[in-house]
Design a protein around this motif. Structure first.
Motif, PDB file in Angstrom:
ATOM      1  N   GLY A  53      36.331  16.418  19.201  1.00  0.00           N
ATOM      2  CA  GLY A  53      35.979  16.236  20.475  1.00  0.00           C
ATOM      3  C   GLY A  53      34.934  15.348  20.901  1.00  0.00           C
ATOM      4  O   GLY A  53      35.040  14.536  22.032  1.00  0.00           O
ATOM      5  N   ASN A  54      34.058  15.513  20.194  1.00  0.00           N
ATOM      6  CA  ASN A  54      32.775  14.589  20.380  1.00  0.00           C
ATOM      7  C   ASN A  54      33.270  13.115  19.914  1.00  0.00           C
ATOM      8  O   ASN A  54      32.922  12.340  20.670  1.00  0.00           O
ATOM      9  N   MET A  55      33.955  13.037  18.831  1.00  0.00           N
ATOM     10  CA  MET A  55      34.542  11.643  18.266  1.00  0.00           C
ATOM     11  C   MET A  55      35.017  11.136  19.209  1.00  0.00           C
ATOM     12  O   MET A  55      35.023   9.903  19.785  1.00  0.00           O
ATOM     13  N   VAL A  56      36.214  11.814  19.898  1.00  0.00           N
ATOM     14  CA  VAL A  56      36.943  11.390  20.944  1.00  0.00           C
ATOM     15  C   VAL A  56      36.173  10.965  22.327  1.00  0.00           C
ATOM     16  O   VAL A  56      36.268   9.828  22.917  1.00  0.00           O
ATOM     17  N   SER A  57      35.199  11.581  22.715  1.00  0.00           N
ATOM     18  CA  SER A  57      34.420  11.308  23.824  1.00  0.00           C
ATOM     19  C   SER A  57      33.436  10.103  23.215  1.00  0.00           C
ATOM     20  O   SER A  57      33.422   9.176  24.409  1.00  0.00           O
ATOM     21  N   PHE A  58      32.880  10.055  22.326  1.00  0.00           N
ATOM     22  CA  PHE A  58      32.266   8.671  21.996  1.00  0.00           C
ATOM     23  C   PHE A  58      33.152   7.544  22.050  1.00  0.00           C
ATOM     24  O   PHE A  58      32.615   6.495  22.825  1.00  0.00           O
ATOM     25  N   ILE A  59      34.145   7.680  21.375  1.00  0.00           N
ATOM     26  CA  ILE A  59      35.201   6.423  21.651  1.00  0.00           C
ATOM     27  C   ILE A  59      35.586   6.161  23.010  1.00  0.00           C
ATOM     28  O   ILE A  59      35.636   4.946  23.307  1.00  0.00           O
ATOM     29  N   TYR A  60      36.005   7.059  23.643  1.00  0.00           N
ATOM     30  CA  TYR A  60      36.438   6.670  24.900  1.00  0.00           C
ATOM     31  C   TYR A  60      35.314   6.399  25.982  1.00  0.00           C
ATOM     32  O   TYR A  60      35.577   5.571  26.755  1.00  0.00           O
ATOM     33  N   ILE A  61      34.265   7.032  26.038  1.00  0.00           N
ATOM     34  CA  ILE A  61      33.112   6.618  26.659  1.00  0.00           C
ATOM     35  C   ILE A  61      32.669   5.070  26.267  1.00  0.00           C
ATOM     36  O   ILE A  61      32.355   4.309  27.309  1.00  0.00           O
ATOM     37  N   GLY A  62      32.670   4.753  25.186  1.00  0.00           N
ATOM     38  CA  GLY A  62      32.305   3.403  24.628  1.00  0.00           C
ATOM     39  C   GLY A  62      33.260   2.320  25.255  1.00  0.00           C
ATOM     40  O   GLY A  62      32.881   1.475  25.495  1.00  0.00           O
ATOM     41  N   TYR A  63      34.746   2.892  25.287  1.00  0.00           N
ATOM     42  CA  TYR A  63      35.824   2.055  25.849  1.00  0.00           C
ATOM     43  C   TYR A  63      35.454   1.900  27.278  1.00  0.00           C
ATOM     44  O   TYR A  63      35.496   0.683  27.906  1.00  0.00           O
ATOM     45  N   LYS A  64      35.070   2.833  28.237  1.00  0.00           N
ATOM     46  CA  LYS A  64      34.857   2.720  29.689  1.00  0.00           C
ATOM     47  C   LYS A  64      33.785   2.039  29.914  1.00  0.00           C
ATOM     48  O   LYS A  64      33.924   1.074  30.874  1.00  0.00           O
ATOM     49  N   HIS A  65      32.617   2.125  28.892  1.00  0.00           N
ATOM     50  CA  HIS A  65      31.596   1.184  29.365  1.00  0.00           C
ATOM     51  C   HIS A  65      31.879  -0.186  29.116  1.00  0.00           C
ATOM     52  O   HIS A  65      31.453  -1.090  29.974  1.00  0.00           O
ATOM     53  N   SER A  66      32.392  -0.590  28.047  1.00  0.00           N
ATOM     54  CA  SER A  66      32.740  -1.894  27.709  1.00  0.00           C
ATOM     55  C   SER A  66      33.584  -2.541  28.961  1.00  0.00           C
ATOM     56  O   SER A  66      33.504  -3.562  29.526  1.00  0.00           O
ATOM     57  N   VAL A  67      34.513  -1.693  29.484  1.00  0.00           N
ATOM     58  CA  VAL A  67      35.436  -2.189  30.485  1.00  0.00           C
ATOM     59  C   VAL A  67      34.729  -2.172  31.887  1.00  0.00           C
ATOM     60  O   VAL A  67      34.837  -3.363  32.481  1.00  0.00           O
ATOM     61  N   LEU A  68      33.892  -1.217  32.190  1.00  0.00           N
ATOM     62  CA  LEU A  68      33.316  -1.209  33.457  1.00  0.00           C
ATOM     63  C   LEU A  68      32.118  -2.300  33.282  1.00  0.00           C
ATOM     64  O   LEU A  68      31.874  -2.922  34.472  1.00  0.00           O
ATOM     65  N   SER A  69      31.619  -2.615  32.226  1.00  0.00           N
ATOM     66  CA  SER A  69      30.484  -3.654  32.158  1.00  0.00           C
ATOM     67  C   SER A  69      31.130  -5.126  32.417  1.00  0.00           C
ATOM     68  O   SER A  69      30.380  -6.168  32.649  1.00  0.00           O
ATOM     69  N   SER A  70      32.431  -5.118  32.200  1.00  0.00           N
ATOM     70  CA  SER A  70      33.005  -6.478  32.462  1.00  0.00           C
ATOM     71  C   SER A  70      33.789  -6.395  33.751  1.00  0.00           C
ATOM     72  O   SER A  70      34.658  -7.301  33.786  1.00  0.00           O
ATOM     73  N   ASN A  71      33.612  -5.393  34.537  1.00  0.00           N
ATOM     74  CA  ASN A  71      34.426  -5.477  35.722  1.00  0.00           C
ATOM     75  C   ASN A  71      36.012  -5.389  35.436  1.00  0.00           C
ATOM     76  O   ASN A  71      36.719  -5.717  36.562  1.00  0.00           O
ATOM     77  N   GLY A  72      36.306  -4.765  34.509  1.00  0.00           N
ATOM     78  CA  GLY A  72      37.615  -4.774  34.249  1.00  0.00           C
ATOM     79  C   GLY A  72      38.232  -3.385  34.726  1.00  0.00           C
ATOM     80  O   GLY A  72      37.708  -2.631  35.625  1.00  0.00           O
ATOM     81  N   GLN A  73      39.588  -3.164  34.389  1.00  0.00           N
ATOM     82  CA  GLN A  73      40.326  -2.003  34.927  1.00  0.00           C
ATOM     83  C   GLN A  73      40.557  -1.135  33.823  1.00  0.00           C
ATOM     84  O   GLN A  73      40.908  -1.867  32.683  1.00  0.00           O
ATOM     85  N   LEU A  74      40.286   0.354  33.913  1.00  0.00           N
ATOM     86  CA  LEU A  74      40.699   0.970  32.703  1.00  0.00           C
ATOM     87  C   LEU A  74      42.149   1.011  32.473  1.00  0.00           C
ATOM     88  O   LEU A  74      42.841   1.376  33.497  1.00  0.00           O
ATOM     89  N   GLU A  75      42.568   0.935  31.329  1.00  0.00           N
ATOM     90  CA  GLU A  75      44.162   0.963  31.172  1.00  0.00           C
ATOM     91  C   GLU A  75      44.514   1.970  30.070  1.00  0.00           C
ATOM     92  O   GLU A  75      45.731   2.299  29.690  1.00  0.00           O
TER      93      GLU A  75
END
Length: 119
Positions: free
Chosen positions: A46-68
């Motif tokens: 669960g923690n690993m999935v959270s680390f990956i998903y939050i890292g994905y969201k951070h990358s998308v949000l910092s580039s003003n993209g849309q979560l897909e």
């Protein structure tokens, strides 16, 4: 920035202060608990999935993209990469990236001089 390489795409992952905040908020833990999670030699799925998903969201949000993608996609990515127990694989390399980035963030904050307050 970390790149998670899959068969047909590359997923950029980013870790920083916002990511730490999101992880502690999601898990309802303190920042001290967060450091305990990082220092634990056992990897919780669960923690690993959270680390990956939050890292994905951070990358998308910092580039003003849309979560897909959703957390479900992270589980699919893990399966595609051969699971999270491959210590030489991308999952472990990403975890090392999270730890090293967290260490840099903390050490930078410790080195910053305290700002004087105007009274």
């Amino acid at each position: 920035m970390f790149e998670l390489k899959l068969k047909d795409k590359t997923i950029p992952l980013k870790w920083g202060t916002w990511s730490m905040h999101e992880f502690t908020k999601e898990k309802n833990i303190t920042i001290q608990d967060f450091f305990q999670v990082l220092s634990n030699s056992t990897i919780d799925l669960g923690n690993m999935v959270s680390f990956i998903y939050i890292g994905y969201k951070h990358s998308v949000l910092s580039s003003n993209g849309q979560l897909e993608y959703t957390e479900f996609n992270v589980y699919e990515w893990l399966d595609e990469m051969g699971g999270m127990l491959d210590v030489e694989g991308q999952v472990m390399n990403y975890l090392k990236y999270v730890v090293s980035t967290t260490t840099l963030i903390v050490s930078k904050k410790e080195k910053e001089p305290e700002k004087k307050r105007l009274e």
